[in-house]
Design a protein around this motif. Structure first.
Motif, PDB file in Angstrom:
ATOM      1  N   LEU A 106       0.840  -1.246  -0.078  1.00 25.59           N
ATOM      2  CA  LEU A 106      -0.014  -0.075   0.044  1.00 25.59           C
ATOM      3  C   LEU A 106       0.983   1.194   0.057  1.00 25.59           C
ATOM      4  CD1 LEU A 106      -3.073   0.712   2.088  1.00 25.59           C
ATOM      5  CD2 LEU A 106      -1.327   2.235   2.197  1.00 25.59           C
ATOM      6  N   GLY A 107       1.841   1.436   0.868  1.00 26.37           N
ATOM      7  CA  GLY A 107       2.717   2.346   0.868  1.00 26.37           C
ATOM      8  C   GLY A 107       3.557   2.425  -0.367  1.00 26.37           C
ATOM      9  N   ASN A 108       4.360   1.464  -0.875  1.00 26.85           N
ATOM     10  CA  ASN A 108       4.741   1.603  -2.127  1.00 26.85           C
ATOM     11  C   ASN A 108       3.733   2.071  -3.281  1.00 26.85           C
ATOM     12  OD1 ASN A 108       7.170   0.711  -1.372  1.00 26.85           O
ATOM     13  ND2 ASN A 108       6.862  -1.513  -1.544  1.00 26.85           N
ATOM     14  N   ILE A 109       2.510   1.586  -3.461  1.00 32.17           N
ATOM     15  CA  ILE A 109       1.735   2.154  -4.380  1.00 32.17           C
ATOM     16  C   ILE A 109       1.634   3.427  -4.305  1.00 32.17           C
ATOM     17  CG2 ILE A 109      -0.601   1.991  -5.168  1.00 32.17           C
ATOM     18  CD1 ILE A 109      -0.881  -0.863  -4.468  1.00 32.17           C
ATOM     19  N   ILE A 110       1.318   4.196  -3.058  1.00 29.94           N
ATOM     20  CA  ILE A 110       1.184   5.659  -2.911  1.00 29.94           C
ATOM     21  C   ILE A 110       2.294   6.451  -3.315  1.00 29.94           C
ATOM     22  CG2 ILE A 110       0.748   7.314  -1.194  1.00 29.94           C
ATOM     23  CD1 ILE A 110      -0.947   5.273   0.409  1.00 29.94           C
ATOM     24  N   VAL A 111       3.342   5.983  -2.960  1.00 31.63           N
ATOM     25  CA  VAL A 111       4.665   6.855  -3.081  1.00 31.63           C
ATOM     26  C   VAL A 111       5.141   6.613  -4.541  1.00 31.63           C
ATOM     27  CG1 VAL A 111       5.508   6.753  -0.652  1.00 31.63           C
ATOM     28  CG2 VAL A 111       6.235   4.982  -2.427  1.00 31.63           C
ATOM     29  N   SER A 112       4.712   5.553  -5.112  1.00 28.21           N
ATOM     30  CA  SER A 112       5.135   5.256  -6.758  1.00 28.21           C
ATOM     31  C   SER A 112       4.039   6.232  -7.416  1.00 28.21           C
ATOM     32  CB  SER A 112       4.990   4.020  -7.091  1.00 28.21           C
ATOM     33  OG  SER A 112       5.838   3.181  -6.372  1.00 28.21           O
ATOM     34  N   ILE A 113       2.923   6.626  -6.961  1.00 29.01           N
ATOM     35  CA  ILE A 113       1.933   7.418  -7.903  1.00 29.01           C
ATOM     36  C   ILE A 113       1.968   8.954  -7.447  1.00 29.01           C
ATOM     37  CG2 ILE A 113      -0.483   7.632  -8.444  1.00 29.01           C
ATOM     38  CD1 ILE A 113      -0.789   4.630  -8.241  1.00 29.01           C
ATOM     39  N   VAL A 114       1.692   9.092  -6.203  1.00 29.63           N
ATOM     40  CA  VAL A 114       1.443  10.446  -5.731  1.00 29.63           C
ATOM     41  C   VAL A 114       2.810  11.425  -5.726  1.00 29.63           C
ATOM     42  CG1 VAL A 114       0.606  12.101  -3.688  1.00 29.63           C
ATOM     43  CG2 VAL A 114      -0.257   9.756  -4.276  1.00 29.63           C
ATOM     44  N   GLY A 115       2.668  12.611  -6.464  1.00 32.58           N
ATOM     45  CA  GLY A 115       3.879  13.069  -6.276  1.00 32.58           C
ATOM     46  C   GLY A 115       3.745  14.686  -6.183  1.00 32.58           C
ATOM     47  N   THR A 116       4.560  15.522  -6.539  1.00 28.54           N
ATOM     48  CA  THR A 116       4.511  16.862  -6.565  1.00 28.54           C
ATOM     49  C   THR A 116       3.584  17.647  -7.688  1.00 28.54           C
ATOM     50  OG1 THR A 116       6.532  17.148  -7.794  1.00 28.54           O
ATOM     51  CG2 THR A 116       6.454  17.762  -5.528  1.00 28.54           C
ATOM     52  N   GLY A 117       3.079  16.423  -8.751  1.00 27.24           N
ATOM     53  CA  GLY A 117       2.247  16.880  -9.812  1.00 27.24           C
ATOM     54  C   GLY A 117       0.897  17.328  -9.125  1.00 27.24           C
ATOM     55  N   ILE A 120      11.185  10.792   1.742  1.00 28.16           N
ATOM     56  CA  ILE A 120       9.883  11.053   2.826  1.00 28.16           C
ATOM     57  C   ILE A 120       9.801  12.244   3.374  1.00 28.16           C
ATOM     58  CG2 ILE A 120       9.318  10.142   5.102  1.00 28.16           C
ATOM     59  CD1 ILE A 120      11.016   7.580   4.562  1.00 28.16           C
ATOM     60  N   PHE A 121      10.821  13.159   3.360  1.00 28.92           N
ATOM     61  CA  PHE A 121      10.701  14.521   3.966  1.00 28.92           C
ATOM     62  C   PHE A 121       9.872  15.303   2.754  1.00 28.92           C
ATOM     63  CE2 PHE A 121      12.743  18.823   3.823  1.00 28.92           C
ATOM     64  CZ  PHE A 121      12.074  19.252   5.127  1.00 28.92           C
ATOM     65  N   ALA A 122      10.250  15.011   1.455  1.00 28.34           N
ATOM     66  CA  ALA A 122       9.539  15.822   0.459  1.00 28.34           C
ATOM     67  C   ALA A 122       8.025  15.400   0.477  1.00 28.34           C
ATOM     68  CB  ALA A 122      10.064  15.459  -0.991  1.00 28.34           C
ATOM     69  N   ASP A 123       7.692  14.245   0.764  1.00 29.09           N
ATOM     70  CA  ASP A 123       6.567  13.638   0.799  1.00 29.09           C
ATOM     71  C   ASP A 123       5.612  14.563   1.829  1.00 29.09           C
ATOM     72  OD1 ASP A 123       6.543  12.286  -1.457  1.00 29.09           O
ATOM     73  OD2 ASP A 123       7.145  10.342  -0.487  1.00 29.09           O
ATOM     74  N   VAL A 124       6.278  14.537   3.081  1.00 28.67           N
ATOM     75  CA  VAL A 124       5.711  15.309   4.081  1.00 28.67           C
ATOM     76  C   VAL A 124       5.292  16.741   3.828  1.00 28.67           C
ATOM     77  CG1 VAL A 124       6.189  16.024   6.580  1.00 28.67           C
ATOM     78  CG2 VAL A 124       6.695  13.792   6.012  1.00 28.67           C
ATOM     79  N   CYS A 125       6.420  17.360   3.030  1.00 28.33           N
ATOM     80  CA  CYS A 125       6.091  18.824   2.856  1.00 28.33           C
ATOM     81  C   CYS A 125       5.072  18.890   1.831  1.00 28.33           C
ATOM     82  CB  CYS A 125       7.599  19.259   2.185  1.00 28.33           C
ATOM     83  SG  CYS A 125       8.932  19.557   3.385  1.00 28.33           S
ATOM     84  N   ASN A 126       4.892  17.860   0.955  1.00 29.81           N
ATOM     85  CA  ASN A 126       3.881  17.891  -0.112  1.00 29.81           C
ATOM     86  C   ASN A 126       2.318  17.953   0.533  1.00 29.81           C
ATOM     87  OD1 ASN A 126       2.782  17.948  -2.498  1.00 29.81           O
ATOM     88  ND2 ASN A 126       3.469  15.863  -3.315  1.00 29.81           N
TER      89      ASN A 126
END
Length: 436
Positions: free
Chosen positions: A38-49, A180-186
Motif C-alpha cells: 500500500l505504501g509503495n503504491i502511494i509513493v509510486s503514484i503521488v508526487g508533486t504533480g 520521505i521529507f519531500a512527501d511530508v512537505c507535499n
C-alpha cells in the motif's frame, strides 16, 4: 508524473557501477506485506504533480476537472489490471523463471520494435517527470527570492552541480529520508491550501457562484485530463509492485482501494485549491501561498527534499543507460579487469553528468509547469498507461476475449490516441496565439 518518482528504487542498495546486473527481487525472495505494498503504491503514484491540479481545475472548471480526475483514476486502475493479465498470460506460456517486464510484453506483441517502443516511452516519460522536478524547484525558489532578481533558469543552473554530485552517490538508500521529507512537505502544502479555503469560507470572502463549473474553452477538459494522467503516472511500476507482494491474488483489491483513495484526495485538493484562489490560481499552487514564514518554510522544505530526491527520480534512467553500456563489447570483454572497472566507473559518471545537464537544459526551456505536465501526461503517460496496455491485451488475449472486452480494448486505444492528439493540438494553438 505524478511527479512520478520511483521511490522503490531507494529500497535496494544500488551502487556504482551497474555494469553487473543486480539480483532480482524474486531471486532474493523479498516479498512485501499488504501494508508495505500500500505504501509503495502511494509513493509510486503521488508526487508533486498534485500541486498542479488546482490550476487544471481553473482551466477546465471545478465539475469538469473533477470528472476528468475520476475518469482517469478508473481508467488507470482498469488498464493496470489489463497489464497484469498480459503478464500472467506471458508467464503461463513461457514459464516463470524470471519476472516479466513491460518491455517483455512489448517484445511478445511486436517483436524487438515493441520492446524498444515501450522502453523508449517509459524512458522519455521519466525524463519528463525529472524535468518537472527541476521546473518545480526553480519556480518556487525564484518566487521566494524575487527581490534578488534570480529567475527560474538561474536556480536550475545552480542545481546542476548539486545534482551532478548527488548522482555520483553510490547508495540510493542514503537519500530515501529526503524522499520521505519531500512527501511530508507535499502533504503540509496541501493542508495549507485546504486551510486557506476553509478560512475564506468562514470569513465570508468566498462566493461559490464566482467559480466556473465547466469551462467554455474546448481544451479545458483535455487539459485537466492531461494533468490528471501525469499525477497518476506510476504505471510503469505496476508489474514490479504486484510481483513484490506476498499475496499477489489480493493485489487487485488493494490497488482498487488505494486508487479510490488517491482519486478522492486529488478531486478534493483540486476543488479546494480552485475554490480558494479562483482565477488567481497559479500553475503551481504553492506560488499562491501567503508570503509568511510558515508558507515560505514549506516551500523551501519541499524544494530541499526534492533536490535530494531527484537522484532517485533519475535512477531508472541511469539504469536503462547503464544496461545499454553493459552490452558494449569492450566492457563485456574486460568486465572483470580492475583497470577496465575503473574506466567503467568514469564512463558511468560521465553519462550521469550528461543526463543531468541535458535535463536541466530542457527544464530551462519549459514555458509553464501546468502546460508541461498536461502535455507529458496526455501524450507519453497516456500511451504508457492506456494505449499500450489495451493493445497488448488485445494482442495476447484476443482469441479468448468476449466481444465486449475486445470492444473496450479498442475503445481505450482510440480514446487514448485521440486524447493525445487533441491536447497536443490545442496546446499548439494556444502557443501560436501567445506568440502572435
Amino acid at each position: 508524473m505524478a511527479i512520478k518518482d520511483h521511490h522503490l528504487a531507494a529500497n535496494d542498495d544500488s551502487s556504482l557501477p551497474l555494469i553487473k546486473s543486480p539480483p532480482s527481487a524474486a531471486a532474493t525472495g523479498d516479498r512485501t506485506s499488504a501494508i508495505q505494498t500500500l505504501g509503495n503504491i502511494i509513493v509510486s503514484i503521488v508526487g508533486t504533480g498534485v500541486l498542479g491540479l488546482p490550476y487544471a481545475f481553473r482551466i477546465a472548471g471545478w465539475f469538469a476537472g473533477s470528472l476528468g480526475v475520476v475518469i482517469v483514476g478508473f481508467a488507470t486502475y482498469y488498464c493496470m489490471l489489463l497489464l497484469i493479465q498480459c503478464r500472467d498470460k506471458l508467464e503461463s506460456e513461457e514459464g516463470q523463471e524470471e519476472s516479466k517486464t513491460y518491455g517483455d510484453l512489448g517484445y511478445k506483441c511486436m517483436g524487438t520494435k515493441g520492446r524498444y517502443l515501450t522502453e523508449f516511452l517509459i524512458f522519455t516519460a521519466q525524463c519528463g517527470g525529472s524535468v518537472a522536478y527541476l521546473v518545480f524547484i526553480g519556480r518556487n525558489m525564484s518566487s521566494i527570492f524575487t527581490s534578488y532578481g534570480l529567475s527560474m533558469v538561474s536556480f536550475i543552473l545552480i542545481l546542476v552541480p548539486i545534482e551532478v554530485a548527488l548522482s555520483w552517490i553510490t547508495s540510493l538508500s542514503a537519500l530515501s529520508p529526503f524522499s520521505i521529507f519531500a512527501d511530508v512537505c507535499n502533504i503540509v502544502a496541501m493542508c495549507f491550501v485546504v486551510k486557506e479555503n476553509v478560512e475564506m469560507v468562514i470569513e465570508g470572502d468566498f462566493s461559490f457562484g464566482d467559480r466556473t463549473a465547466v469551462s467554455s474553452t474546448i481544451g479545458g477538459l483535455p487539459f485537466a485530463g492531461g494533468v490528471a494522467v501525469f499525477c497518476f503516472e506510476g504505471f510503469a511500476m505496476t508489474l514490479a509492485l504486484e510481483n513484490s507482494m506476498k499475496e499477489r491474488d489480493a493485489f487487485p483489491k488493494l490497488l482498487a482501494k488505494v486508487l479510490a483513495g488517491i482519486t478522492f484526495v486529488y478531486v478534493l485538493f483540486g476543488f479546494c485549491g480552485y475554490m480558494a484562489y479562483g482565477d488567481e490560481t497559479k500553475d503551481i499552487i504553492t506560488l499562491n501561498l501567503p508570503k509568511n514564514w510558515s508558507a515560505i518554510a514549506v516551500q523551501i522544505g519541499l524544494c530541499v527534499g526534492l533536490t535530494f530526491t531527484f537522484p532517485i527520480m533519475v535512477h531508472p534512467l541511469n539504469e536503462i543507460i547503464e544496461q545499454k553500456l553493459k552490452r558494449v563489447d569492450w566492457l563485456q570483454k574486460h568486465q572483470y579487469s580492475n583497470e577496465t572497472d575503473s574506466v567503467s566507473k568514469y564512463v558511468i559518471f560521465i553519462t550521469r553528468t550528461l543526463l543531468v545537464v541535458g535535463l536541466a537544459a530542457i527544464a530551462s526551456l519549459v514555458p509553464g509547469f501546468g502546460t508541461f505536465a498536461s502535455l507529458v501526461g496526455s501524450t507519453l503517460c497516456a500511451l504508457i498507461s492506456f494505449v499500450l496496455p489495451a493493445s497488448y491485451h488485445l494482442t495476447l488475449l484476443g482469441p479468448s476475449l468476449s466481444l465486449w472486452n475486445k470492444s473496450v480494448d479498442v475503445f481505450i486505444v482510440i480514446c487514448g490516441l485521440l486524447f493525445a492528439v487533441m491536447v497536443h493540438t490545442t496546446q499548439s494553438l494556444e502557443c501560436n496565439k501567445e506568440s502572435v
